[in-house]
Design a protein around this motif. Structure first.
Motif, PDB file in Angstrom:
ATOM      1  N   ASN A  18       1.058  -1.197   0.271  1.00  0.00           N
ATOM      2  CA  ASN A  18      -0.230  -0.264   0.124  1.00  0.00           C
ATOM      3  C   ASN A  18       0.906   0.932   0.330  1.00  0.00           C
ATOM      4  OD1 ASN A  18       0.133   1.297   3.075  1.00  0.00           O
ATOM      5  ND2 ASN A  18       0.225  -1.251   3.085  1.00  0.00           N
ATOM      6  N   ASN A  19       0.200   2.118  -0.045  1.00  0.00           N
ATOM      7  CA  ASN A  19       1.333   3.737  -0.209  1.00  0.00           C
ATOM      8  C   ASN A  19       1.740   4.102   1.140  1.00  0.00           C
ATOM      9  OD1 ASN A  19      -1.075   4.192   1.056  1.00  0.00           O
ATOM     10  ND2 ASN A  19      -1.785   6.274  -0.805  1.00  0.00           N
ATOM     11  N   LYS A  56      -2.329   2.521  -8.494  1.00  0.00           N
ATOM     12  CA  LYS A  56      -1.771   1.831  -7.832  1.00  0.00           C
ATOM     13  C   LYS A  56      -0.242   1.411  -8.520  1.00  0.00           C
ATOM     14  CE  LYS A  56      -0.729  -2.700  -4.597  1.00  0.00           C
ATOM     15  NZ  LYS A  56      -1.360  -3.654  -4.401  1.00  0.00           N
ATOM     16  N   THR A  59       2.286   4.074  -6.594  1.00  0.00           N
ATOM     17  CA  THR A  59       2.878   3.614  -5.163  1.00  0.00           C
ATOM     18  C   THR A  59       4.078   2.125  -5.938  1.00  0.00           C
ATOM     19  OG1 THR A  59       0.956   3.353  -4.235  1.00  0.00           O
ATOM     20  CG2 THR A  59       2.363   1.355  -3.104  1.00  0.00           C
ATOM     21  N   TYR A  62       6.961   4.804  -6.442  1.00  0.00           N
ATOM     22  CA  TYR A  62       7.812   4.379  -4.977  1.00  0.00           C
ATOM     23  C   TYR A  62       8.098   3.929  -4.747  1.00  0.00           C
ATOM     24  CZ  TYR A  62       4.522   9.691  -4.532  1.00  0.00           C
ATOM     25  OH  TYR A  62       4.428  10.189  -4.586  1.00  0.00           O
ATOM     26  N   THR A 100      -1.161  11.546 -10.026  1.00  0.00           N
ATOM     27  CA  THR A 100      -0.039  10.242 -10.604  1.00  0.00           C
ATOM     28  C   THR A 100       1.033  11.005 -11.222  1.00  0.00           C
ATOM     29  OG1 THR A 100      -2.108   8.161 -10.114  1.00  0.00           O
ATOM     30  CG2 THR A 100      -0.037   7.986 -11.249  1.00  0.00           C
ATOM     31  N   THR A 172       4.339   8.541   0.333  1.00  0.00           N
ATOM     32  CA  THR A 172       3.621   8.050   0.229  1.00  0.00           C
ATOM     33  C   THR A 172       2.997   9.434  -1.231  1.00  0.00           C
ATOM     34  OG1 THR A 172       2.906   9.546   1.802  1.00  0.00           O
ATOM     35  CG2 THR A 172       3.126   6.983   1.731  1.00  0.00           C
TER      36      THR A 172
END
Length: 329
Positions: A18-19, A56, A59, A62, A100, A172
């Motif tokens: 998850n972020n 997603k 994420t 990242y 995004t 995040t």
């Protein structure tokens, strides 16, 4: 984070990703610990990124950013391998929303500032993000902004080994949001040291003799005693104003810091709110379908015969004839 590296294990971890900073950092540490599988890692990462929902994909990027930067001291393998696939990733993400793209803009800016990749590669990534694979003009160009944050180090145990991890920005989307407790403490510190609200100092400044800022007074001085007295007053005034200006400058920087913390926190909350709204919408749709099935099932059950009310039926089965009845013909 125990467990050896396998493709299925990595895919499972990507699905659970998850972020949050903790989630990204934990998986990043695990990948760096298993860096000998870097070729498979990058290949699987790109494949799963392409398959992932738009919400997603950022994420995933990242995660790549965290792995690339934190693995540099242990070797260039991850950085080099990701470098060969990132253009495809940016092309895939080019169709996502502006939020995004703005998040990836921050990543590109950090890579450029820290020279993670060459200027040529950065330009290729930017072009891929802006135009995509088909070189279609974007509806709106993203703004390249300068964003630098102080890194912090943490020590984490991975498969029984202690490793130092540099907590990089961003973690995040769209930034590295502070915890509520950090914001509260920053505001409390600000309230305790507000120079602009120091009435005593402001009153002292307001009561300074007007001649201290009047150059014509100097020409009117006729004796040494008056000059020395004025010099003492000027020196004290300079000290008072210098100290107060320093406090005001510090307050200004503190307010900027709090403003940035609030901005990052609100942006992160906005992102979480968007995700929650999407999840709620999906679950409401699922619940609606389940309600429909339940109603259909209830209607169907009502139309079925009640076997317990049929004659000569016990537990749903007709009784067997006795031996005597079988041979009485």
């Amino acid at each position: 984070m125990a467990g050896g590296f396998t493709e299925s294990a990595f895919i499972k971890k990507l699905m659970e990703l998850n972020n949050s900073s903790q989630s990204i950092q934990t998986l990043s540490l695990w990948l760096i610990h298993h860096r000998k599988h870097y070729t498979s890692v990058v290949k699987i990462w790109l494949r799963e990124l392409v398959k992932a929902k738009d919400t997603k994909k950022l994420t995933f990027m990242y995660l790549a950013n965290d792995v690339i930067q934190n693995s540099r001291k242990k070797g260039p393998e991850y950085g080099n391998e990701f470098g060969t696939q990132l253009k495809k990733a940016f092309e895939n993400i080019s169709q996502c929303d502006e939020k995004t793209k703005n998040g990836l803009d921050r990543v590109l800016t950090i890579w450029q500032d820290r020279e993670i990749y060459s200027s040529v590669q950065i330009m290729e990534f930017k072009r891929a993000l802006l135009l995509g694979k088909d070189d279609q003009p974007p509806s709106k160009k993203i703004k390249i902004s300068d964003s630098k944050k102080k890194d912090k180090q943490v020590t984490v145990e991975v498969d029984g080994t202690l490793e130092t991890h540099v907590h990089l920005s961003p973690h995040t989307p769209p930034g590295d949001p502070p915890e509520p407790e950090e914001i509260i403490k920053a505001i409390q510190d600000l309230e305790m040291n507000i120079a602009s609200s120091d009435e005593k100092v402001r009153e002292k400044i307001a009561n300074l003799p007007k001649e201290l800022s009047d150059m014509s007074v100097v020409a009117k001085i006729e004796d040494r005693e008056t000059a020395e007295k004025l010099n003492v007053q000027v020196t004290n005034a300079v000290l008072l104003l210098s100290q107060y200006n320093t406090r005001l400058s510090s307050e200004m920087e503190h307010r900027k810091k709090v403003a940035i913390m609030m901005r990052d926190f609100l942006l992160a909350q906005d992102e979480l709110l968007t995700q929650a709204e999407r999840s709620l919408e999906e679950y409401q749709e699922t619940l609606s379908k389940i309600y429909t099935v339940r109603q259909e099932l209830q209607s169907h059950v009502q139309n079925l015969p009640d076997l317990t009310q049929l004659p000569n039926v016990t537990h749903g089965l007709a009784p067997l004839p006795s031996a005597e009845n079988l041979f009485m013909q």
